[in-house]
Design a protein around this motif. Structure first.
Motif, mmCIF file in Angstrom:
data_model
loop_
_atom_site.group_PDB
_atom_site.id
_atom_site.type_symbol
_atom_site.label_atom_id
_atom_site.label_comp_id
_atom_site.label_asym_id
_atom_site.label_seq_id
_atom_site.Cartn_x
_atom_site.Cartn_y
_atom_site.Cartn_z
ATOM 1 N N SER A 102 -12.573 4.043 -1.477
ATOM 2 C CA SER A 102 -11.154 4.212 -1.974
ATOM 3 C C SER A 102 -10.448 4.494 -0.248
ATOM 4 O O SER A 102 -10.818 5.357 0.399
ATOM 5 C CB SER A 102 -10.888 5.555 -2.656
ATOM 6 O OG SER A 102 -9.729 5.652 -2.909
ATOM 7 N N ILE A 103 -9.449 3.630 -0.261
ATOM 8 C CA ILE A 103 -8.656 3.433 1.206
ATOM 9 C C ILE A 103 -7.022 3.618 0.839
ATOM 10 O O ILE A 103 -6.720 2.950 0.191
ATOM 11 C CB ILE A 103 -8.759 2.037 1.961
ATOM 12 C CG1 ILE A 103 -10.297 1.890 2.022
ATOM 13 C CG2 ILE A 103 -8.235 2.380 3.155
ATOM 14 C CD1 ILE A 103 -10.748 0.851 2.838
ATOM 15 N N PRO A 104 -6.553 4.820 1.500
ATOM 16 C CA PRO A 104 -5.154 4.728 1.218
ATOM 17 C C PRO A 104 -4.459 4.050 2.054
ATOM 18 O O PRO A 104 -4.580 3.974 3.353
ATOM 19 C CB PRO A 104 -4.792 6.397 1.402
ATOM 20 C CG PRO A 104 -5.825 6.541 2.413
ATOM 21 C CD PRO A 104 -7.062 5.699 2.164
ATOM 22 N N THR A 144 3.082 2.096 -0.159
ATOM 23 C CA THR A 144 1.910 2.715 -0.374
ATOM 24 C C THR A 144 1.085 2.026 -1.456
ATOM 25 O O THR A 144 1.541 1.801 -2.576
ATOM 26 C CB THR A 144 1.922 4.165 -0.275
ATOM 27 O OG1 THR A 144 2.403 4.644 -1.451
ATOM 28 C CG2 THR A 144 2.690 4.513 0.868
ATOM 29 N N LEU A 145 -0.227 2.290 -1.255
ATOM 30 C CA LEU A 145 -1.396 1.975 -2.388
ATOM 31 C C LEU A 145 -2.502 2.536 -2.012
ATOM 32 O O LEU A 145 -3.023 2.516 -0.801
ATOM 33 C CB LEU A 145 -1.270 0.445 -2.291
ATOM 34 C CG LEU A 145 -2.751 -0.180 -3.041
ATOM 35 C CD1 LEU A 145 -2.408 0.097 -4.802
ATOM 36 C CD2 LEU A 145 -2.824 -1.812 -2.744
ATOM 37 N N THR A 146 -3.287 3.038 -2.920
ATOM 38 C CA THR A 146 -4.592 3.714 -2.891
ATOM 39 C C THR A 146 -5.305 2.429 -3.516
ATOM 40 O O THR A 146 -5.552 2.249 -4.560
ATOM 41 C CB THR A 146 -4.783 5.145 -3.565
ATOM 42 O OG1 THR A 146 -3.855 5.824 -3.050
ATOM 43 C CG2 THR A 146 -6.142 5.407 -3.619
ATOM 44 N N ALA A 147 -6.192 1.985 -2.646
ATOM 45 C CA ALA A 147 -6.788 0.569 -3.038
ATOM 46 C C ALA A 147 -8.256 1.053 -3.222
ATOM 47 O O ALA A 147 -8.979 1.690 -2.369
ATOM 48 C CB ALA A 147 -6.894 -0.475 -1.702
ATOM 49 N N THR A 148 -8.897 0.407 -4.151
ATOM 50 C CA THR A 148 -10.453 0.656 -4.351
ATOM 51 C C THR A 148 -11.202 -0.928 -3.643
ATOM 52 O O THR A 148 -10.744 -1.925 -4.043
ATOM 53 C CB THR A 148 -10.650 0.493 -5.936
ATOM 54 O OG1 THR A 148 -10.097 1.685 -6.538
ATOM 55 C CG2 THR A 148 -12.433 0.845 -6.119
ATOM 56 N N VAL A 149 -12.123 -0.545 -2.787
ATOM 57 C CA VAL A 149 -12.792 -1.718 -2.057
ATOM 58 C C VAL A 149 -14.280 -1.481 -2.351
ATOM 59 O O VAL A 149 -14.719 -0.531 -2.774
ATOM 60 C CB VAL A 149 -12.351 -1.700 -0.708
ATOM 61 C CG1 VAL A 149 -10.842 -1.774 -0.354
ATOM 62 C CG2 VAL A 149 -13.019 -0.210 0.042
ATOM 63 N N TRP A 150 -14.877 -2.853 -1.895
ATOM 64 C CA TRP A 150 -16.286 -2.771 -1.814
ATOM 65 C C TRP A 150 -16.706 -3.684 -0.972
ATOM 66 O O TRP A 150 -16.089 -4.602 -0.767
ATOM 67 C CB TRP A 150 -16.696 -3.303 -3.278
ATOM 68 C CG TRP A 150 -18.181 -3.462 -3.334
ATOM 69 C CD1 TRP A 150 -18.868 -2.271 -4.069
ATOM 70 C CD2 TRP A 150 -19.079 -4.525 -2.973
ATOM 71 N NE1 TRP A 150 -20.244 -2.855 -4.025
ATOM 72 C CE2 TRP A 150 -20.471 -3.977 -3.539
ATOM 73 C CE3 TRP A 150 -19.146 -5.720 -2.541
ATOM 74 C CZ2 TRP A 150 -21.399 -4.559 -3.149
ATOM 75 C CZ3 TRP A 150 -20.164 -6.471 -2.217
ATOM 76 C CH2 TRP A 150 -21.410 -5.883 -2.470
#
Length: 271
Positions: A102-104, A144-150
């Motif tokens: 998770s990246i803000p 802003t966005l809290t992104a879910t990454v892989w």
């Protein structure tokens, strides 16, 4: 560490993405359930084929940059055909992130939507780390966005680390064959239409074959010790391979005809 880019005119004719999976699966020898172990380090990579260069000067430039990339980093874009990243703004990491998926983010265009499967790269300490958005996400009015990454984050992120809207890979090594190996040439059709770069050791043998041609059961070998691979040399090698294939086919036809003649001589008349 410097970042090296290929010239704009050096456009790959084949790009093959792949995944380097640092995880593993534990299989109990007594027949128990398998267990997936996720380890830090899983990352993306690409294999690239370049077409023959038009001039010697272009060839020298490509040679220089690929060789220097062994000590520095070669930057190449992760291409996503038919996908338009749009205008996401100027994304930055908005808080310290030590690990996880998770990246803000901040500094993005309000209303912009990231798509699952979209690639991005995070610049940390001059090096790029490529990730993939693991879920759709809409940027709020504050940008802003809290992104879910892989995959999982491999390096701790800090406030204001830059996020690029396209995945740019820092490639630090060309393929090597220290323990042997083989590969099928991809790219464009046509004779000598692709240039392949690899790392070799003095004394190693390069074996070039065409599919379906076993050269009479024997491989055609070229001793390239102390040789410089040029387009002329590659053309000569291909010509030799074609000649060997033709001789093998001619010899095989002659042997078949001789066999038929021998059988005819042994045949008993009237039967």
């Amino acid at each position: 560490m410097a970042v090296i880019d290929l010239p704009d005119w050096a456009v790959p004719n084949n790009i093959e993405p792949y995944l380097r999976d640092f995880g593993t699966v534990l299989t109990p020898f007594l027949g128990g359930p398998e267990q997936r172990i996720n380890r830090l380090g899983t990352r993306f990579g690409i294999r690239v084929t370049l077409p023959p260069m038009q001039t010697r000067d272009q060839s020298l430039i490509i040679q220089s940059r690929l060789l220097r990339a062994r000590e520095d980093r070669l930057r190449m874009e992760w291409v996503q055909p038919d996908f338009d990243t749009g205008a996401p703004g100027a994304p930055l990491v908005s808080a310290t992130v030590a690990s996880g998926t998770s990246i803000p983010l901040k500094g993005m265009a309000a209303g912009y939507t990231v798509k699952e499967g979209q690639m991005l790269s995070i610049v940390k300490g001059g090096r790029r780390y490529v990730h993939m958005f693991a879920a759709d996400g809409a940027v709020n009015a504050g940008g802003t966005l809290t992104a879910t990454v892989w995959p999982m984050i491999r390096a701790s992120l800090a406030n204001n680390d830059v996020v690029e809207k396209v995945g740019n890979l820092d490639i630090g090594a060309l393929p090597g064959f220290a323990t042997g190996g083989s590969f099928k040439v991809g790219g464009m059709s046509g004779v000598d239409a692709n240039v392949v770069s690899m790392r070799l050791t003095k004394g190693e043998m390069v074996d070039i074959r065409k599919p379906g041609n076993d050269n009479g059961g024997k491989a055609l070998h070229f001793d390239l010790r102390n040789a410089v691979m040029t387009q002329d040399l590659l053309s000569q090698m291909n010509a030799m391979a074609d000649g060997a294939a033709l001789r093998g086919a001619t010899g095989g036809s002659a042997m078949a005809q001789a066999g038929v003649a021998r059988k005819a001589r042994r045949r008993i008349p009237g039967r």
